[in-house]
Motif scaffolding. Structure first.
Motif, mmCIF file in Angstrom:
data_model
loop_
_atom_site.group_PDB
_atom_site.id
_atom_site.type_symbol
_atom_site.label_atom_id
_atom_site.label_comp_id
_atom_site.label_asym_id
_atom_site.label_seq_id
_atom_site.Cartn_x
_atom_site.Cartn_y
_atom_site.Cartn_z
ATOM 1 N N ILE A 164 -1.656 -0.094 3.534
ATOM 2 C CA ILE A 164 -3.024 -0.029 3.032
ATOM 3 C C ILE A 164 -3.228 -1.090 1.957
ATOM 4 O O ILE A 164 -2.540 -1.077 0.926
ATOM 5 N N ASP A 178 -3.072 15.501 -4.057
ATOM 6 C CA ASP A 178 -3.455 14.156 -3.664
ATOM 7 C C ASP A 178 -2.435 13.137 -4.157
ATOM 8 O O ASP A 178 -1.507 13.474 -4.892
ATOM 9 N N PHE A 191 -6.087 9.179 -3.543
ATOM 10 C CA PHE A 191 -6.081 9.244 -2.088
ATOM 11 C C PHE A 191 -5.926 10.683 -1.632
ATOM 12 O O PHE A 191 -5.105 11.431 -2.170
ATOM 13 N N SER A 192 -6.669 11.063 -0.608
ATOM 14 C CA SER A 192 -6.463 12.358 0.044
ATOM 15 C C SER A 192 -5.233 12.271 0.944
ATOM 16 O O SER A 192 -5.023 11.275 1.644
ATOM 17 N N ASP A 195 -4.238 13.777 5.840
ATOM 18 C CA ASP A 195 -3.323 13.183 6.815
ATOM 19 C C ASP A 195 -2.292 12.394 6.014
ATOM 20 O O ASP A 195 -2.553 11.261 5.614
ATOM 21 N N PHE A 198 -1.458 8.683 6.647
ATOM 22 C CA PHE A 198 -2.425 7.636 6.355
ATOM 23 C C PHE A 198 -3.371 8.119 5.251
ATOM 24 O O PHE A 198 -4.420 8.695 5.524
ATOM 25 N N ARG A 200 -6.253 8.523 2.656
ATOM 26 C CA ARG A 200 -7.631 8.041 2.658
ATOM 27 C C ARG A 200 -8.153 7.991 1.224
ATOM 28 O O ARG A 200 -8.036 8.969 0.479
ATOM 29 N N GLN A 201 -8.751 6.859 0.848
ATOM 30 C CA GLN A 201 -9.277 6.731 -0.512
ATOM 31 C C GLN A 201 -10.365 7.763 -0.754
ATOM 32 O O GLN A 201 -11.301 7.911 0.017
ATOM 33 N N LYS A 202 -10.209 8.492 -1.858
ATOM 34 C CA LYS A 202 -11.102 9.602 -2.172
ATOM 35 C C LYS A 202 -11.941 9.316 -3.412
ATOM 36 O O LYS A 202 -13.106 9.710 -3.490
#
Length: 244
Positions: A164, A178, A191-192, A195, A198, A200-202
């Protein structure tokens, strides 16, 4: 007294798998270190990395710590993170994983090589999260700033599952379910891990951060100006106090 001493030392400065047939030492609640820490405690042993070696120190007798072993790691070693009887070692050429035998001595398990860059690492049961960044002391030939996700379900063969792009990632920590990644003057990214393969930006917080030490309801953040204590309410980080 010994346990309290190591708790304070780690917090101030920063944070079983059967690999060799006799892995038996678990990490305990002696202390919590940040991802850029150079030492970690497991059982009665303190593990310390310098630029090229892993030192094991027997601290079972708090009045008489004894050097137990030295293990050569190569060059550019920067950080160490202990989890579930394993030592995850970050260096400028990659991540190395060592297990801990019953006598406290480390034993090589596996490694993952990446582009030359500064490299903190943290891990959980299935994944290791590694930041690689360019910087004045990172010996980069090319610009590189990424969050790497490695599948370590087979601890002997880490596999890259995600890469990423980031601005200039530094320390990282698990907090409130997180993944938090400090980007120095560029802020703090949340980030969450819904998953975990991968992230995910939160959220991006306008909070300079070099590294983090996660406690139950408090996130201790280190940055160029010093050490700061934040509380977390829902998705908001609130400054409690600087630690001086």
């Amino acid at each position: 007294m010994k346990r309290l001493f190591w708790i304070l030392s780690i917090v101030t400065i920063a944070g079983c798998m059967d690999t060799a047939g006799e892995m038996a030492i678990d990490f305990n609640e002696t202390g919590v270190g940040g991802s850029t820490a150079r030492f970690s405690i497991a059982g009665d042993f303190l593990y310390v990395v310098n630029d090229s070696e892993l030192q094991a120190i027997d601290i079972s007798d708090e009045r008489n710590p004894k050097h137990a072993s030295s293990t050569s790691l190569g060059w550019g070693i920067e950080t160490i993170f202990g989890y579930d009887g394993m030592l995850f070692i970050g260096g400028q050429t990659g991540m190395q994983i060592y297990g801990i035998q019953e006598d406290g001595s480390p034993v090589y398990v596996s490694d993952y090589t990446h582009s030359t860059a500064c490299d903190p690492v943290i891990a959980n049961d299935q994944y290791a999260y590694v930041t690689i960044r360019s910087g004045e002391f990172c010996n980069n030939i090319m610009e590189v700033n990424n969050l790497l996700v490695l599948d370590i379900s087979n601890i002997r063969s880490p596999q890259l599952v995600a890469e990423i792009p980031m601005t200039n990632p530094r320390g990282l920590a698990f907090f409130k379910g997180d993944l938090f990644v400090g980007e120095g003057q560029f802020g703090l990214v949340r980030f969450s891990l819904e998953d975990p393969s991968f992230p995910r930006q939160k959220e991006v917080y306008d909070i300079p951060a070099n590294d983090m030490i996660p406690l139950d309801n408090t996130l201790i953040i280190t940055r160029d100006e010093g050490i700061f204590q934040f509380g977390c309410e829902e998705d908001e980080l609130l400054l409690y106090s600087p630690l001086r």
